[in-house]
Design an enzyme around this catalytic site. Structure first.
Site, PDB file in Angstrom:
ATOM      1  N   LYS A 296      -7.688  -1.513   5.639  1.00  0.00           N
ATOM      2  CA  LYS A 296      -7.956  -2.212   4.575  1.00  0.00           C
ATOM      3  C   LYS A 296      -7.270  -3.834   4.144  1.00  0.00           C
ATOM      4  O   LYS A 296      -8.075  -5.202   3.607  1.00  0.00           O
ATOM      5  CB  LYS A 296      -8.220  -1.337   3.864  1.00  0.00           C
ATOM      6  CG  LYS A 296      -8.708  -0.505   3.300  1.00  0.00           C
ATOM      7  CD  LYS A 296      -9.029   0.710   2.706  1.00  0.00           C
ATOM      8  CE  LYS A 296      -8.211   1.774   2.820  1.00  0.00           C
ATOM      9  NZ  LYS A 296      -7.475   3.075   2.085  1.00  0.00           N
TER      10      LYS A 296
ATOM     11  N   ARG B  60     -12.851  12.950   5.865  1.00  0.00           N
ATOM     12  CA  ARG B  60     -11.775  13.407   6.428  1.00  0.00           C
ATOM     13  C   ARG B  60     -11.595  13.930   4.857  1.00  0.00           C
ATOM     14  O   ARG B  60     -10.780  15.176   4.938  1.00  0.00           O
ATOM     15  CB  ARG B  60     -10.978  12.213   6.432  1.00  0.00           C
ATOM     16  CG  ARG B  60     -11.407  11.862   7.092  1.00  0.00           C
ATOM     17  CD  ARG B  60     -10.335  10.614   7.741  1.00  0.00           C
ATOM     18  NE  ARG B  60      -8.864  10.618   7.721  1.00  0.00           N
ATOM     19  CZ  ARG B  60      -8.124   9.176   6.852  1.00  0.00           C
ATOM     20  NH1 ARG B  60      -8.290   8.405   6.307  1.00  0.00           N
ATOM     21  NH2 ARG B  60      -6.939   9.904   6.726  1.00  0.00           N
TER      22      ARG B  60
ATOM     23  N   ASP C 124     -14.427   2.821   6.106  1.00  0.00           N
ATOM     24  CA  ASP C 124     -13.335   3.626   5.716  1.00  0.00           C
ATOM     25  C   ASP C 124     -13.820   4.302   4.794  1.00  0.00           C
ATOM     26  O   ASP C 124     -13.638   5.073   4.546  1.00  0.00           O
ATOM     27  CB  ASP C 124     -12.636   2.651   4.987  1.00  0.00           C
ATOM     28  CG  ASP C 124     -11.017   3.342   5.139  1.00  0.00           C
ATOM     29  OD1 ASP C 124      -9.993   4.481   5.213  1.00  0.00           O
ATOM     30  OD2 ASP C 124     -10.574   3.225   3.647  1.00  0.00           O
TER      31      ASP C 124
ATOM     32  N   HIS D  80       1.154  -1.249   0.157  1.00  0.00           N
ATOM     33  CA  HIS D  80      -0.022  -0.073   0.321  1.00  0.00           C
ATOM     34  C   HIS D  80       0.803   0.836   0.084  1.00  0.00           C
ATOM     35  O   HIS D  80       1.851   0.959   0.854  1.00  0.00           O
ATOM     36  CB  HIS D  80      -0.577   0.109   1.495  1.00  0.00           C
ATOM     37  CG  HIS D  80      -1.905   1.235   0.954  1.00  0.00           C
ATOM     38  ND1 HIS D  80      -3.338   0.837   0.858  1.00  0.00           N
ATOM     39  CD2 HIS D  80      -2.034   1.990   1.554  1.00  0.00           C
ATOM     40  CE1 HIS D  80      -4.185   1.334   0.495  1.00  0.00           C
ATOM     41  NE2 HIS D  80      -3.837   2.448   0.935  1.00  0.00           N
TER      42      HIS D  80
ATOM     43  N   SER E 209      -6.681   3.420   8.811  1.00  0.00           N
ATOM     44  CA  SER E 209      -7.235   3.183   7.663  1.00  0.00           C
ATOM     45  C   SER E 209      -6.918   1.850   6.778  1.00  0.00           C
ATOM     46  O   SER E 209      -7.553   1.579   6.090  1.00  0.00           O
ATOM     47  CB  SER E 209      -7.401   5.436   6.505  1.00  0.00           C
ATOM     48  OG  SER E 209      -8.000   4.696   4.771  1.00  0.00           O
TER      49      SER E 209
HETATM   50  N1  URA Z   1      -4.280   6.424   1.929  1.00  0.00           N
HETATM   51  C1  URA Z   1      -5.265   5.390   2.790  1.00  0.00           C
HETATM   52  O1  URA Z   1      -5.836   4.361   2.145  1.00  0.00           O
HETATM   53  N2  URA Z   1      -6.354   6.109   3.953  1.00  0.00           N
HETATM   54  C2  URA Z   1      -5.784   6.984   3.942  1.00  0.00           C
HETATM   55  O2  URA Z   1      -5.582   7.100   5.069  1.00  0.00           O
HETATM   56  C3  URA Z   1      -4.173   7.949   3.289  1.00  0.00           C
HETATM   57  C4  URA Z   1      -3.956   7.230   2.538  1.00  0.00           C
END
Ligand code: URA
Length: 412
Positions: free
Chosen positions: A186, A167, A160, A81, A182
């Site tokens: 995931k 946000r 999320d 990620h 967040s």
């Molecule tokens: N990427 C994400 O998935 N969540 C965040 O809060 C910031 C970057």
């Protein structure tokens, strides 16, 4: 009760898991209003959260939806990620490299946020490419070809999705506890065995300093330990854009270039090799050096690129259908010298003005527009030489070259 919870966080006090559950679950099911959640999020941004609170929040996020289980697929599933960057197309390069080394890759990616583009938007620039595979289709495709890159299934961490959208419009994106919960929720919910996080730092990133990036790294590793998952983090520079291209179809094209062994020495090429080697090291339990050799081999022998083509084909994309806008404008250098800076944030804003991303939720992305950088940092330029080509659709936005490129006189 809700007011008491918000007030407690405003005063910088710690919230219990019960209190966090009450307000976050209440928000998800519509009992807590947007303005109340916005207020809590701002209080979290300002006052932070303890490790315990972040663990609880991550758990609440995970439990808001389904948890996928790919344990029946042999091999260590390593997920990656990025915290988001300008010109960041690394997933398109790394995932096929890793899969070509027989490490299963199940990648559920997101859309663009703010100025940063998302992998799913880039893949949608390939006509026909399906980003909505369901759990059964994901499972089948990984068994058949060892790789999937798709959008997050609708029930993966719905909390999320809802909190992120809020946000994004309440200036509460750049909060370390919220970013950690967040991302980690995931990754854990999507069934990864091990997780690699590319933390971007700099002008074009959510985090501006190494100190903040270190804090995010520490908490993500701790969350990983809590869930018994190895987490590695790499910090990468986001003061300058990654590679030469910004914009969806241009970025897919550039990813294919790297997969075919070109652009090795750009910041994009170098980062892709590093991230891929780290993932291979995690997936095969080998040293980073050994992993790097394998990565280089599979780029040179064409297997990594072949895996990309196979992936696109399986998800019904037609690479030959990718389009680039015919309207092109060249930005020329106003002087002779050395290109010493390219401002990622300004280019991110310009790409939005061109239509490569969304400024408002209802905007439609134009996949054919974007920016191609002919010159990269450290290169010499002559007056009148092309620095960049803009691919635009109808009207060209105003461009302030001095905000984007810094050209310094060459010392003689
Ligand atoms: N990427 C994400 O998935 N969540 C965040 O809060 C910031 C970057």
């Amino acid at each position: 009760m809700i007011l008491e919870i918000i007030n407690k966080k405003r005063l910088g006090q710690e919230l219990s898991e019960e209190e966090l559950k009450k307000i976050f679950n209440g928000y998800l099911n519509g009992e807590v209003a947007d303005y109340q959640m916005s207020s809590l999020l701002m209080a979290i941004c300002i006052n932070g959260m303890s490790d315990e609170e972040i663990f609880s929040l991550t758990k609440i996020f995970i439990e808001s939806g389904e948890t996928l289980d790919f344990s029946n697929i042999p091999g260590i599933k390593v997920d990656k990620h990025s915290t988001g960057g300008i010109g960041d197309k690394t997933t398109l390069v790394i995932a096929p490299i890793v899969a070509s080394l027989n490490i299963p890759v199940i990648k559920m990616s997101g859309r663009g946020l703010g100025y940063t583009g998302g992998t799913i938007d880039k893949l949608e620039s390939i006509p026909g490419y399906r980003i909505d595979l369901n759990d059964q289709e994901i499972q089948k495709q990984v068994e058949e070809i060892g790789i999937v890159i798709t959008g997050q299934t609708s029930n993966l961490v719905p909390m999320d999705k809802k909190i992120y959208a809020l946000r994004d419009v309440t200036a509460t994106v750049s909060s370390i506890p919220l970013i950690a919960a967040s991302i980690m929720s995931k990754k854990i919910a999507s069934g990864a065995d091990k997780i690699l996080i590319d933390i971007k730092v700099g002008k074009g990133a959510l985090l501006q300093t190494m100190e903040e990036a270190e804090k995010l790294k520490d908490i993500m590793i701790k969350i990983g330990k809590f869930y018994n998952k190895e987490v590695r983090c790499m910090m990468s520079d986001m003061n300058v854009p990654l590679g030469r291209c910004i914009g969806n179809s241009l970025e897919v094209w550039e990813a294919m270039e790297v997969l075919q062994g070109r652009e090795k020495d750009t910041n994009l090429g170098k980062l892709c090799y590093e991230l891929a080697a780290e993932m291979v090291s995690m997936g095969l339990n080998v040293s980073k050096e050994e992993a790097m050799e394998k990565v280089k081999t599979n780029i040179e022998n064409g297997l990594a690129y072949q895996k990309f083509v196979e992936l696109v084909h399986h998800q019904q994309g037609k690479l030959e259908g990718i389009q680039f806008s015919k309207n092109q404008y060249q930005i020329k250098s106003p002087q002779t010298g050395v290109l010493t800076d390219i401002n990622a944030l300004e280019l991110g804003k310009l790409s939005l003005l061109l239509g490569a991303g969304k400024e408002n939720i209802e905007d439609v992305i134009d996949y054919t527009v974007g920016i191609y950088l002919h010159k990269l940092i450290g290169q010499e330029v002559s007056q009148g030489e092309t620095l960049a080509t803009l691919y635009y659709q109808n009207t060209l936005p105003d461009i302030n070259i001095d905000n984007i490129f810094t050209i310094t006189e060459k010392n003689v």
